[in-house]
Design an enzyme around this catalytic site. Structure first.
Site, mmCIF file in Angstrom:
data_model
loop_
_atom_site.group_PDB
_atom_site.id
_atom_site.type_symbol
_atom_site.label_atom_id
_atom_site.label_comp_id
_atom_site.label_asym_id
_atom_site.label_seq_id
_atom_site.Cartn_x
_atom_site.Cartn_y
_atom_site.Cartn_z
ATOM 1 N N HIS A 138 0.842 -1.199 0.000
ATOM 2 C CA HIS A 138 0.000 0.000 0.000
ATOM 3 C C HIS A 138 0.873 1.244 0.000
ATOM 4 O O HIS A 138 0.447 2.321 -0.386
ATOM 5 C CB HIS A 138 -0.941 0.009 1.206
ATOM 6 C CG HIS A 138 -0.255 0.156 2.532
ATOM 7 N ND1 HIS A 138 0.535 -0.834 3.068
ATOM 8 C CD2 HIS A 138 -0.201 1.188 3.406
ATOM 9 C CE1 HIS A 138 1.021 -0.422 4.221
ATOM 10 N NE2 HIS A 138 0.599 0.799 4.457
ATOM 11 N N ARG A 139 2.091 1.099 0.491
ATOM 12 C CA ARG A 139 3.082 2.169 0.397
ATOM 13 C C ARG A 139 4.368 1.544 -0.117
ATOM 14 O O ARG A 139 4.717 0.433 0.269
ATOM 15 C CB ARG A 139 3.352 2.769 1.778
ATOM 16 C CG ARG A 139 2.226 3.662 2.306
ATOM 17 C CD ARG A 139 2.807 4.496 3.426
ATOM 18 N NE ARG A 139 1.822 5.150 4.249
ATOM 19 C CZ ARG A 139 1.270 6.326 3.952
ATOM 20 N NH1 ARG A 139 1.569 6.922 2.821
ATOM 21 N NH2 ARG A 139 0.419 6.878 4.789
ATOM 22 N N LYS A 170 9.562 -2.723 3.219
ATOM 23 C CA LYS A 170 10.796 -2.705 4.004
ATOM 24 C C LYS A 170 10.794 -3.824 5.029
ATOM 25 O O LYS A 170 9.767 -4.127 5.625
ATOM 26 C CB LYS A 170 10.845 -1.345 4.731
ATOM 27 C CG LYS A 170 12.072 -1.086 5.523
ATOM 28 C CD LYS A 170 12.903 -0.003 4.877
ATOM 29 C CE LYS A 170 14.300 0.078 5.417
ATOM 30 N NZ LYS A 170 15.054 -1.168 5.390
ATOM 31 N N LYS A 215 4.035 -2.718 11.909
ATOM 32 C CA LYS A 215 5.048 -1.948 12.659
ATOM 33 C C LYS A 215 5.290 -0.581 12.023
ATOM 34 O O LYS A 215 5.317 0.439 12.710
ATOM 35 C CB LYS A 215 6.350 -2.767 12.664
ATOM 36 C CG LYS A 215 7.381 -2.320 13.648
ATOM 37 C CD LYS A 215 8.627 -3.175 13.546
ATOM 38 C CE LYS A 215 8.370 -4.630 13.896
ATOM 39 N NZ LYS A 215 9.606 -5.429 13.900
ATOM 40 N N ASP A 240 4.377 5.358 12.040
ATOM 41 C CA ASP A 240 4.230 6.308 10.932
ATOM 42 C C ASP A 240 5.450 6.360 10.015
ATOM 43 O O ASP A 240 5.892 7.442 9.608
ATOM 44 C CB ASP A 240 3.927 7.717 11.466
ATOM 45 C CG ASP A 240 2.541 7.800 12.082
ATOM 46 O OD1 ASP A 240 1.630 7.163 11.549
ATOM 47 O OD2 ASP A 240 2.393 8.478 13.111
ATOM 48 N N LYS A 244 9.941 -9.094 4.401
ATOM 49 C CA LYS A 244 10.972 -9.796 5.172
ATOM 50 C C LYS A 244 11.622 -10.836 4.288
ATOM 51 O O LYS A 244 10.974 -11.400 3.396
ATOM 52 C CB LYS A 244 10.348 -10.494 6.381
ATOM 53 C CG LYS A 244 11.335 -10.731 7.494
ATOM 54 C CD LYS A 244 11.577 -9.465 8.288
ATOM 55 C CE LYS A 244 12.548 -9.652 9.400
ATOM 56 N NZ LYS A 244 12.560 -8.467 10.283
ATOM 57 N N SER A 252 16.027 3.182 9.977
ATOM 58 C CA SER A 252 16.240 2.751 8.589
ATOM 59 C C SER A 252 15.573 3.747 7.646
ATOM 60 O O SER A 252 16.111 4.068 6.572
ATOM 61 C CB SER A 252 15.622 1.372 8.347
ATOM 62 O OG SER A 252 16.530 0.372 8.708
HETATM 63 P P1 NAD Z 1 21.254 -11.036 16.339
HETATM 64 O O1 NAD Z 1 21.550 -12.169 15.466
HETATM 65 O O2 NAD Z 1 22.161 -9.865 16.358
HETATM 66 O O3 NAD Z 1 21.084 -11.530 17.849
HETATM 67 C C1 NAD Z 1 20.263 -12.577 18.265
HETATM 68 C C2 NAD Z 1 20.958 -13.219 19.444
HETATM 69 O O4 NAD Z 1 20.066 -14.147 20.055
HETATM 70 C C3 NAD Z 1 22.218 -13.995 19.047
HETATM 71 O O5 NAD Z 1 23.297 -13.597 19.863
HETATM 72 C C4 NAD Z 1 21.820 -15.457 19.256
HETATM 73 O O6 NAD Z 1 22.916 -16.270 19.625
HETATM 74 C C5 NAD Z 1 20.799 -15.314 20.368
HETATM 75 N N1 NAD Z 1 19.868 -16.451 20.460
HETATM 76 C C6 NAD Z 1 19.326 -17.180 19.465
HETATM 77 N N2 NAD Z 1 18.520 -18.127 19.965
HETATM 78 C C7 NAD Z 1 18.544 -17.986 21.297
HETATM 79 C C8 NAD Z 1 17.909 -18.650 22.369
HETATM 80 N N3 NAD Z 1 17.082 -19.665 22.157
HETATM 81 N N4 NAD Z 1 18.162 -18.227 23.631
HETATM 82 C C9 NAD Z 1 19.000 -17.191 23.857
HETATM 83 N N5 NAD Z 1 19.629 -16.518 22.883
HETATM 84 C C10 NAD Z 1 19.409 -16.918 21.623
HETATM 85 O O7 NAD Z 1 19.743 -10.587 15.978
HETATM 86 P P2 NAD Z 1 19.040 -9.214 16.316
HETATM 87 O O8 NAD Z 1 19.164 -8.329 15.143
HETATM 88 O O9 NAD Z 1 19.476 -8.740 17.658
HETATM 89 O O10 NAD Z 1 17.507 -9.675 16.370
HETATM 90 C C11 NAD Z 1 16.930 -10.243 17.546
HETATM 91 C C12 NAD Z 1 15.416 -10.171 17.447
HETATM 92 O O11 NAD Z 1 15.027 -8.804 17.275
HETATM 93 C C13 NAD Z 1 14.797 -10.907 16.254
HETATM 94 O O12 NAD Z 1 13.523 -11.389 16.623
HETATM 95 C C14 NAD Z 1 14.647 -9.820 15.216
HETATM 96 O O13 NAD Z 1 13.655 -10.118 14.254
HETATM 97 C C15 NAD Z 1 14.236 -8.667 16.102
HETATM 98 N N6 NAD Z 1 14.469 -7.345 15.513
HETATM 99 C C16 NAD Z 1 15.704 -6.965 15.092
HETATM 100 C C17 NAD Z 1 15.877 -5.687 14.562
HETATM 101 C C18 NAD Z 1 17.229 -5.169 14.140
HETATM 102 O O14 NAD Z 1 17.311 -3.975 13.784
HETATM 103 N N7 NAD Z 1 18.280 -5.950 14.180
HETATM 104 C C19 NAD Z 1 14.783 -4.816 14.433
HETATM 105 C C20 NAD Z 1 13.532 -5.250 14.899
HETATM 106 C C21 NAD Z 1 13.388 -6.514 15.433
#
Ligand code: NAD
Length: 517
Positions: free
Chosen positions: A110-111, A115, A139, A144, A151, A408
């Site tokens: 829609h936009r 991302k 999200k 906004d 993904k 971002s």
């Molecule tokens: P990352 O890979 O940097 O870190 C994830 C960490 O979790 C790793 O160190 C991994 O070893 C650990 N891990 C995995 N399974 C585990 C478990 N069962 N128990 C404990 N630790 C465990 O990833 P991230 O970018 O920090 O993302 C983490 C979460 O945040 C994800 O759900 C991701 O979708 C969400 N997220 C990330 C961002 C971003 O900007 N990176 C933005 C929004 C949401």
């Protein structure tokens, strides 16, 4: 490899039907696969609890009923717009070939651009990218950010590959995205997620550039890049910082204080974080910097708990050197079971690893007063309902971890404008303030100290503007969520979904429907 446009509305498929599906047509296969695959972590949830994708759909359906948006728009919005599944070979050092499986889902266009991050994990599958893409749409609306949701993921454990192999896999995946028009500054803009970071984003941008030599906005095809490649200051820590801003805001609400018995001050809370990656590390660091006590951190192999508090910086150094928390200090306790850390005493628990970490198997053991969802989908719907009944405040993923996509968006704006934030106005602002201060000093008959002058005159640099934009965005989104929760008498997750659905519905309505009849 296949592109599947618009998924088919299969509500559920029995195991018997699936077993009998020896010949699956190309068009129905993805619809089936999305319910067959349930790779996400299962330790905390019962087998009959819904998959991650089903959970997002359940949350959506609950909010949709209360949104006042017409049914046709609701079903349009619920469906994933486009799915790409590709396989490609890479040659390993021993001469053997390995076939890599990868995905990209675009939930709502829609936009544009859409991302969402790219994840490298063995647990990546179709239902996971669909669920994460849907969450991204909601999200972006909550904070906004004018994007649709997407993904991507590659089904690999990045730790098993050399840097050179990872580069080849990333570049090949990007090539597939380029060929299928699933990437571009105005089409689809990936970002880091689990298992990826600035390095992978750099490779993606460089590959995109090779295929689009005349695209002057090529740097905007991906965010989360290093500064040298057009990244923006503050992106690396943005999600963790947003988690901090959001939880600080909720702590300040009298309703939350009443429900949790907490004082509302960050310096009075104890925090446990699960996942010591990008989101978890920065969330812990910002809480610690602002006076909170970090009492536990969880990782894959083991967790560390110390009621007297852990030093986040020291712990990170130790973790980097040894890939484990073991032998960090004599006073802290090592917990062997991966989900044990979630059950320890604390005020705020931040799951920041993967989805489905709190389910019906462990929801009754949670001692935290607030759960801040740093990760996407860490709490199952049944567990969420149970936690709410126990009076635990759940601050949901689509609101709390939106700091990443917010910054971002700022990075993308920087790439399209081809100029660093603050570059054009910093010196002009400083000189105007100096002139104003000269006048104030003359009229007041007192000279300011050097420090007073410096503080007031300081013109905003890129990092100042990013932090300020992120803080304002998070506060605004938290307040909107709280208002809807009060108005509709619902939990914060349902409120955030309602706000997202209503905002997107307006865009759908005002843009009209192309080729509807
Ligand atoms: P990352 O890979 O940097 O870190 C994830 C960490 O979790 C790793 O160190 C991994 O070893 C650990 N891990 C995995 N399974 C585990 C478990 N069962 N128990 C404990 N630790 C465990 O990833 P991230 O970018 O920090 O993302 C983490 C979460 O945040 C994800 O759900 C991701 O979708 C969400 N997220 C990330 C961002 C971003 O900007 N990176 C933005 C929004 C949401």
């Amino acid at each position: 490899m296949s592109i599947f446009l618009k998924r088919f509305g299969v509500a559920s498929i029995s195991a018997r039907k699936l077993a009998g599906a020896a010949t699956i047509s190309r068009v129905t296969m993805p619809a089936m696969l999305r319910y067959m695959t349930t790779a996400a972590t299962q330790t905390a949830s019962n087998p009959d609890e819904p998959t991650f994708l089903k959970s997002v759909e359940l949350y959506y359906d609950r909010a949709a009923k209360l949104s006042g948006v017409p049914g046709g728009t609701l079903s349009h919005l619920r469906a994933v717009d486009a799915l790409l599944r590709v396989t490609f070979p890479i040659e390993l050092e021993d001469g053997k070939y390995e076939v890599i499986e990868a995905y990209r889902a675009q939930h709502s266009r829609h936009r544009l651009p859409v991302k969402g991050g790219i994840r490298y994990s063995e647990e990546v599958d179709l239902q996971e990218v669909e669920a994460l893409a849907s969450l991204m749409t909601y999200k972006c609306a909550v904070v906004d950010v004018p994007f649709g949701g997407a993904k991507g993921g590659i089904k690999i454990d990045p730790k098993k590959y050399t840097v050179e192999q990872l580069e080849r896999i990333t570049r090949r995946y990007t090539m597939e995205l380029c060929q299928k028009k699933f990437i571009g500054p105005g089409i689809d803009v990936p970002a880091p997620d689990v298992g990826t970071g600035p390095r992978e984003m750099s490779w993606i941008m460089d590959t995109y550039r090779q295929f689009n030599v005349d695209d002057v906005n090529a740097a905007g095809c991906v965010t989360g890049k290093p500064l040298s490649q057009g990244g923006v200051r503050g992106r690396t820590e943005a999600t963790g910082l947003g988690v901090y801003y959001g939880l600080r805001e909720f702590l300040s609400y009298p309703q939350v204080q009443k429900r949790t018995g907490l004082s509302g001050k960050v310096k009075d809370v104890s925090v446990i974080v699960q996942g010591f990656g990008n989101v978890g590390y920065y969330a812990a660091k910002f809480f610690e910097n602002n006076g909170a006590k970090i009492v536990g951190i969880g990782e894959r192999d083991c967790s560390i708990y110390d009621p007297n508090g852990l030093n986040v910086e020291e712990l990170q150094k130790h973790y980097k050197a040894h890939s484990s928390f073991r032998n960090f200090s004599a006073t802290s306790k090592i917990l062997e079971e991966p989900t044990e850390i979630l059950e320890q005493e604390c005020d705020i628990l931040i799951p920041a690893a993967l989805e489905r970490q709190i389910g019906l198997r462990n929801a009754d053991k949670i001692k935290a007063k607030i759960i801040g969802e740093g990760a996407n989908g860490p709490v199952t719907p049944a567990a969420h309902e149970y936690l709410e009944k126990r009076g635990i405040v759940v601050v949901p993923d689509l609101l709390l971890n939106a700091g990443g996509v917010t910054v971002s968006y700022f990075e993308w704006l920087k790439n399209l404008s081809h100029v660093r934030f603050g570059r054009m106005n910093k010196k002009f602002d400083e000189s105007s303030r100096r002139k104003l201060l000269d006048l104030v000093e003359t009229n007041a008959g007192r000279e300011l100290t050097e420090l007073e002058r410096k503080t007031i005159v300081h013109g905003a640099e890129e990092a100042d503007l990013i932090y300020s934009g992120l803080e304002d965005t998070m506060i605004q989104a938290c307040q909107e969520t709280k208002q809807t929760a009060e108005l509709k008498n619902v939990d914060y997750r349902t409120a955030a979904y309602i706000n997202a659905i209503q905002k997107i519905a307006v865009v759908y309505k005002d843009s009209g429907m192309l080729f509807m009849k």
